[in-house]
Design an enzyme around this catalytic site. Sequence first.
Site, PDB file in Angstrom:
ATOM      1  N   ARG B 269       0.875  -1.176   0.000  1.00 16.60           N
ATOM      2  CA  ARG B 269       0.000   0.000   0.000  1.00 16.60           C
ATOM      3  C   ARG B 269       0.902   1.212   0.000  1.00 16.60           C
ATOM      4  NH1 ARG B 269       0.280   1.813   5.287  1.00 16.60           N
ATOM      5  NH2 ARG B 269       0.164   0.208   6.890  1.00 16.60           N
ATOM      6  N   HIS B 273      -2.298   3.162   6.069  1.00 18.39           N
ATOM      7  CA  HIS B 273      -3.271   2.088   6.343  1.00 18.39           C
ATOM      8  C   HIS B 273      -4.675   2.669   6.242  1.00 18.39           C
ATOM      9  CE1 HIS B 273      -5.523  -1.055   8.354  1.00 18.39           C
ATOM     10  NE2 HIS B 273      -5.912  -0.196   9.259  1.00 18.39           N
ATOM     11  N   TYR B 282       6.594   5.055  10.689  1.00 19.54           N
ATOM     12  CA  TYR B 282       6.967   3.656  10.937  1.00 19.54           C
ATOM     13  C   TYR B 282       7.669   2.967   9.780  1.00 19.54           C
ATOM     14  CZ  TYR B 282       2.294   2.902   8.789  1.00 19.54           C
ATOM     15  OH  TYR B 282       1.208   2.924   7.970  1.00 19.54           O
TER      16      TYR B 282
END
Lengths: 321, 374
Positions: B269, B273, B282
């Site tokens: 992706r 998210h 992250y």
Amino acid sequence: MPLSRAINAGLRASLAGSDRVLLMGEDIGKLGGVFRITEGLQAEFGEQRVIDSPLAESGLVGTAIGLALAGFRPVVEIQFDGFVFPAFDQITSQLAKITNRLEGAVQMPVVIRIPYGGHIGAIEHHQESPEAYFTHTPGLRVVSPSTPNDGYWMIQDAIASADPVIFLEPKSKYWQKGEVDTSARALPLHASRIVRRGTDVTLVGHGAMVTTMLQAAVLAEAEGTSIEVIDLRSLSPVDYGPILESVRRTGRMVYAQEAPGFTSLGSEVAATVMERAFYALEAPVLRVSGFDAPFPPAKLEGVFLPDADRILEAVDRSLAY
Amino acid sequence: MPEDPALVRFLEADGTFAPTPAAERYRAAVDALTDADLETFYRDMAVIRAFDVQATNLQRQGQLALWPPSYGQEAAQVGSARAARTQDHIFPSYREHVVTKIRGVDPIDIIRVMRGLTHGGWDPTDPKNGNTHIYTLVLGSQTLHATGFGMGLVFDGRCGTGDADRDEAVIVYYGDGASSQGDVHEAMVFAASYRTPEVFFLQNNQWAISVPVSTQSRSPLYKRGAGYGMPSTLIDGNDVLASWAVTRAALDDARAGGGPQAIEAMTYRLGAHTTSDDPTKYRPSSEEEAWRRRDPLARMRAFLLARGASESFFAEVDAEGAALADDIRTRTNALGGLEPDEMFAHVYSEPHPLMAEQREWLAGYEASLEGGAS
């Protein structure tokens, strides 16, 4: 016939009545279930109607949801009350809500049968009273038969319901015998029932506690106290009509249950009766329940579970107001 | 890291047609695709990307509560969805915007969910929605629903009859994060036990919010299928041809009575998210850049151009995407509210006294407020 055979006969009638009805569960086929409730049904209806499932409770309920989406009416047996929790998410997050999320486009006629409650001296996870988890969840109906006649009819009515039904079977009463009238049902699924007439105190409860309440009533009668006993039968929705009518006559009510008392079904019924029949009450509604501790080892269950004496202690307190 | 020799891929990242050894068994089906088929794949991917970007913007502008972007995962979704037959049943997770669009669900119905107007969005029993079930937000739950549905197909003799035009199958979508859920394990156990006509389609987009797949699994996820006795195939999820060819073969096999199969689509992706998280916190930008160079649209575009597709085709697709994005913005702004009464509707299918009481009380309360204000 005993309650266990009555439920068996009710399941047989539903299986015979519609080939969309399926039974699913662990060990329910050849063995007939650990309590033998489904005994003989696989031999009669075949392995695709009475399904021995893998040992996976979430899997059982989750696939039952899928089967309902495919037009079946699955009846899931959870082997013991304490084993329902691995399926809790599928029951409360999925089963209870899918019809609502789909705005009524799909119904969820799934029944979850759970043997529940104490009095059989079993080991841990085998004697829970999880009803409040389910009565707290909108979208679920929760019922519990206390007699063989109710066992026979209520299981058929639960299977016929378009809504998901949690069907709580008081396992200590499986071997208790009673008359079953297979010609006509006495009451609709969600009606409460006055089991015994009385004038001084109204006792309300469900499942195995109905027997205990009747024992208390007999003992009280010997001491000159007339007790009315009501079997709730349907834990969600609650049929308040007969309860309120009774309380308006007696002025006193005690709720008896095996489950821990804190935020329990008895708490809900007590609160509602106080809201709706406040001026009829001569005393606060009292609750007799299991303690707010984990269900104890079997050697202590006689202390944990309300017996006739504990119920009568509450009756005395009520009469003392 | 050396590439897994099991990987099925037809298109290199630069659009070169270079089937991997594992892709050879699907080669004939891919060779038989027409220019029109290939253009449809590209159109599907490009148009829904425009929609996805618009939806992300709408969320940023406060029009939606949340948006889970599908950006970067278009090839896995288009290939698998185009591989399904009309009679097949789709159980999505919550990011399958491309799949639902292909099956006929109006994208505004997804917007309605994310705007807080419904918990469902569409009726899976309405033929126009192509047997597409609603999104499920609890990870992995839908794999059990799909498996139960597949059991129903088996019990009703709706698969394995040998009539490919009538036999039905199920495809269920889930992600690398969901693969850690017990329900996915239980679904695979049930699916294998009852030989459901089912394809477990795992979109491994590498990150479960901020947790990398390396924390979810010490072995490649597709290898888990073998433990359930299920054929499992690893594909380049950014190659629409691999996704289409492998899913088609798996669904055909499942429909014909071959039991369940698993596919792991390696994808990424490129966005967050959901619009609630910030991937820069992250994951390294170098990783994002590496995957950006494997963009599924870019490689298909290069492939089509090399085959002689016209610039006007791409201009037409771009215009179609822009039109959908505009249309969605207009229709989002026009979406109405909800009547308070609706919260009590469909909690139960049969009459329920508590619903009736509370509905009546709320109506009276609302009326008293209106009365007080006038």
